[in-house]
Design a protein around this motif. Structure first.
Motif, mmCIF file in Angstrom:
data_model
loop_
_atom_site.group_PDB
_atom_site.id
_atom_site.type_symbol
_atom_site.label_atom_id
_atom_site.label_comp_id
_atom_site.label_asym_id
_atom_site.label_seq_id
_atom_site.Cartn_x
_atom_site.Cartn_y
_atom_site.Cartn_z
ATOM 1 N N LYS A 30 51.150 49.436 60.226
ATOM 2 C CA LYS A 30 52.490 50.049 59.161
ATOM 3 C C LYS A 30 53.432 51.264 59.294
ATOM 4 O O LYS A 30 54.165 50.861 59.254
ATOM 5 N N GLU A 31 52.602 51.816 60.141
ATOM 6 C CA GLU A 31 53.127 53.446 61.059
ATOM 7 C C GLU A 31 54.412 52.814 61.440
ATOM 8 O O GLU A 31 55.171 54.030 62.048
ATOM 9 N N ILE A 32 53.911 51.473 62.620
ATOM 10 C CA ILE A 32 54.599 51.046 63.667
ATOM 11 C C ILE A 32 55.540 50.417 62.796
ATOM 12 O O ILE A 32 56.332 49.710 64.155
ATOM 13 N N SER A 33 55.824 49.927 62.083
ATOM 14 C CA SER A 33 56.863 48.773 61.487
ATOM 15 C C SER A 33 55.694 47.299 62.031
ATOM 16 O O SER A 33 57.017 46.470 62.382
ATOM 17 N N ASN A 36 51.269 44.158 58.881
ATOM 18 C CA ASN A 36 49.628 44.781 58.028
ATOM 19 C C ASN A 36 48.892 44.175 58.383
ATOM 20 O O ASN A 36 47.804 43.756 59.073
ATOM 21 N N GLY A 37 48.982 42.098 58.751
ATOM 22 C CA GLY A 37 48.311 40.791 59.289
ATOM 23 C C GLY A 37 47.956 40.823 60.829
ATOM 24 O O GLY A 37 47.961 39.470 60.530
ATOM 25 N N LEU A 38 49.059 41.098 61.112
ATOM 26 C CA LEU A 38 48.768 40.594 62.849
ATOM 27 C C LEU A 38 48.068 40.957 63.401
ATOM 28 O O LEU A 38 47.410 40.657 64.343
ATOM 29 N N LEU A 39 45.866 42.123 62.763
ATOM 30 C CA LEU A 39 45.312 42.313 63.688
ATOM 31 C C LEU A 39 44.168 42.094 62.636
ATOM 32 O O LEU A 39 43.370 42.570 61.862
ATOM 33 N N PRO A 40 43.975 40.589 62.304
ATOM 34 C CA PRO A 40 42.643 40.003 61.472
ATOM 35 C C PRO A 40 41.341 40.091 62.359
ATOM 36 O O PRO A 40 40.561 39.227 62.383
ATOM 37 N N LEU A 41 40.852 41.266 62.255
ATOM 38 C CA LEU A 41 40.282 41.444 62.912
ATOM 39 C C LEU A 41 38.481 41.113 62.420
ATOM 40 O O LEU A 41 38.613 42.077 60.951
ATOM 41 N N PRO A 134 58.989 34.033 61.236
ATOM 42 C CA PRO A 134 59.473 35.049 60.174
ATOM 43 C C PRO A 134 58.182 36.389 60.068
ATOM 44 O O PRO A 134 56.623 35.850 60.096
ATOM 45 N N VAL A 135 58.450 37.830 60.047
ATOM 46 C CA VAL A 135 57.287 38.911 59.511
ATOM 47 C C VAL A 135 56.589 37.620 58.715
ATOM 48 O O VAL A 135 54.922 38.806 58.681
ATOM 49 N N SER A 136 56.771 37.106 57.839
ATOM 50 C CA SER A 136 56.117 37.426 56.281
ATOM 51 C C SER A 136 54.892 36.174 56.875
ATOM 52 O O SER A 136 54.115 35.868 55.852
ATOM 53 N N ALA A 137 54.775 35.464 58.163
ATOM 54 C CA ALA A 137 53.798 34.911 58.179
ATOM 55 C C ALA A 137 52.775 35.693 58.917
ATOM 56 O O ALA A 137 51.432 35.182 58.859
ATOM 57 N N PHE A 138 52.775 37.146 58.920
ATOM 58 C CA PHE A 138 51.776 38.045 59.604
ATOM 59 C C PHE A 138 51.739 39.658 58.007
ATOM 60 O O PHE A 138 51.446 40.526 59.017
ATOM 61 N N THR A 139 52.259 38.706 57.076
ATOM 62 C CA THR A 139 51.738 40.039 56.422
ATOM 63 C C THR A 139 51.043 39.440 55.452
ATOM 64 O O THR A 139 50.831 38.485 55.017
ATOM 65 N N VAL A 140 49.914 40.382 54.553
ATOM 66 C CA VAL A 140 48.675 40.136 53.855
ATOM 67 C C VAL A 140 49.230 40.724 52.642
ATOM 68 O O VAL A 140 49.739 41.738 52.281
ATOM 69 N N PRO A 141 49.047 40.493 51.388
ATOM 70 C CA PRO A 141 49.172 41.092 49.571
ATOM 71 C C PRO A 141 48.900 43.102 50.248
ATOM 72 O O PRO A 141 47.328 42.153 49.836
ATOM 73 N N GLU A 142 48.959 43.843 49.766
ATOM 74 C CA GLU A 142 48.371 44.581 49.669
ATOM 75 C C GLU A 142 47.724 45.043 48.369
ATOM 76 O O GLU A 142 47.417 44.126 47.418
ATOM 77 N N GLU A 143 46.142 45.390 48.795
ATOM 78 C CA GLU A 143 45.076 44.952 47.625
ATOM 79 C C GLU A 143 45.515 45.789 47.216
ATOM 80 O O GLU A 143 45.255 47.544 47.430
ATOM 81 N N GLU A 144 45.184 46.133 45.017
ATOM 82 C CA GLU A 144 45.925 46.794 44.374
ATOM 83 C C GLU A 144 44.342 47.933 43.904
ATOM 84 O O GLU A 144 43.470 46.505 44.005
ATOM 85 N N PRO A 145 44.576 49.003 43.939
ATOM 86 C CA PRO A 145 43.034 49.290 42.767
ATOM 87 C C PRO A 145 42.710 48.301 41.197
ATOM 88 O O PRO A 145 43.425 48.357 41.016
ATOM 89 N N ALA A 146 41.199 48.333 41.676
ATOM 90 C CA ALA A 146 41.259 47.428 40.288
ATOM 91 C C ALA A 146 41.729 48.694 38.692
ATOM 92 O O ALA A 146 40.935 49.492 38.714
ATOM 93 N N LYS A 147 42.299 48.213 38.214
ATOM 94 C CA LYS A 147 42.565 48.725 36.678
ATOM 95 C C LYS A 147 41.717 48.897 35.283
ATOM 96 O O LYS A 147 41.924 48.991 34.245
ATOM 97 N N GLU A 148 40.508 47.784 35.487
ATOM 98 C CA GLU A 148 39.751 47.596 34.760
ATOM 99 C C GLU A 148 38.690 48.938 34.790
ATOM 100 O O GLU A 148 38.455 48.836 33.455
ATOM 101 N N GLU A 149 38.194 49.577 35.479
ATOM 102 C CA GLU A 149 37.213 50.662 35.402
ATOM 103 C C GLU A 149 37.633 51.626 34.232
ATOM 104 O O GLU A 149 37.019 52.217 33.602
ATOM 105 N N PRO A 150 38.880 52.124 34.033
ATOM 106 C CA PRO A 150 39.763 52.828 33.357
ATOM 107 C C PRO A 150 38.940 52.505 31.592
ATOM 108 O O PRO A 150 38.352 53.341 31.487
ATOM 109 N N ALA A 151 39.879 51.424 32.064
ATOM 110 C CA ALA A 151 39.609 50.109 30.601
ATOM 111 C C ALA A 151 37.328 50.505 30.083
ATOM 112 O O ALA A 151 37.934 50.438 28.654
#
Length: 176
Positions: A30-33, A36-41, A134-151
């Motif tokens: 992300k820092e080097i633009s 985020n899915g370019l290195l799925p190691l 396309p860049v989209s081929a190497f982009t993975v959706p960001e995981e959002e923190p679970a919002k169920e815990e506070p509930a």
């Protein structure tokens, strides 16, 4: 690891352990633009990044082959991947190969167009052949923190309050 000298290792940020290494890899991409899915190691043992020289290295337990489904391409990542990075560019890349027709081709440079998040990403070989996707081929959706815990916490707090009220009522009835 020709790029990773003792001097570079001494100055670099180093991380060990799969979970932290995966997180740091996504952060540095992300820092080097870069997507985020370019290195799925997997099973990453060590990640190092010397910001001054731009040298990056990643070590994993065994080499892996990953299929980028959107573009139907197989990419092989060796046990050691090294590169020199700057914003929008990965140069002097080692340890990465892509399958073209029936042969594995070494990839030694990756760069994005402006703006990197919506544009194209190009992969070059040492023979200067290149492919753009396309860049989209190497982009993975960001995981959002679970919002169920506070509930859950709120519902357990509510249960505790109800139980406390019930105890107070029982005590009041006994006292009466």
């Amino acid at each position: 690891m020709g790029l990773v000298t003792e001097e570079v290792r001494a100055k670099a940020e180093k991380y060990s352990g799969d979970e932290i290494c995966r997180e740091k890899t996504k952060t540095f991409l992300k820092e080097i633009s870069m997507p985020n899915g370019l290195l799925p190691l997997k099973d990453i043992e060590e990640v190092g990044y010397d910001r001054e020289s731009g040298v990056v290295w990643l070590k994993q337990k065994q080499s892996i082959t990953h299929k980028f489904a959107e573009i139907d391409k197989l990419v092989s990542y060796g046990t050691e991947v090294t590169a020199v990075v700057e914003t929008g560019k990965i140069k002097k890349l080692t340890g990465v190969k892509a399958k073209e027709l029936l042969i594995w081709v070494t990839i030694n440079e990756i760069y994005t167009e402006d703006p990197p998040t919506k544009g194209k990403i190009t992969f070059k070989t040492p023979t200067t052949l290149s492919r753009t996707f396309p860049v989209s081929a190497f982009t993975v959706p960001e995981e959002e923190p679970a919002k169920e815990e506070p509930a859950k916490e709120k519902s357990s707090e509510a249960t505790e309050v109800k139980e406390a009220d019930a105890i107070k009522e029982a005590v009041a009835i006994k006292e009466a």
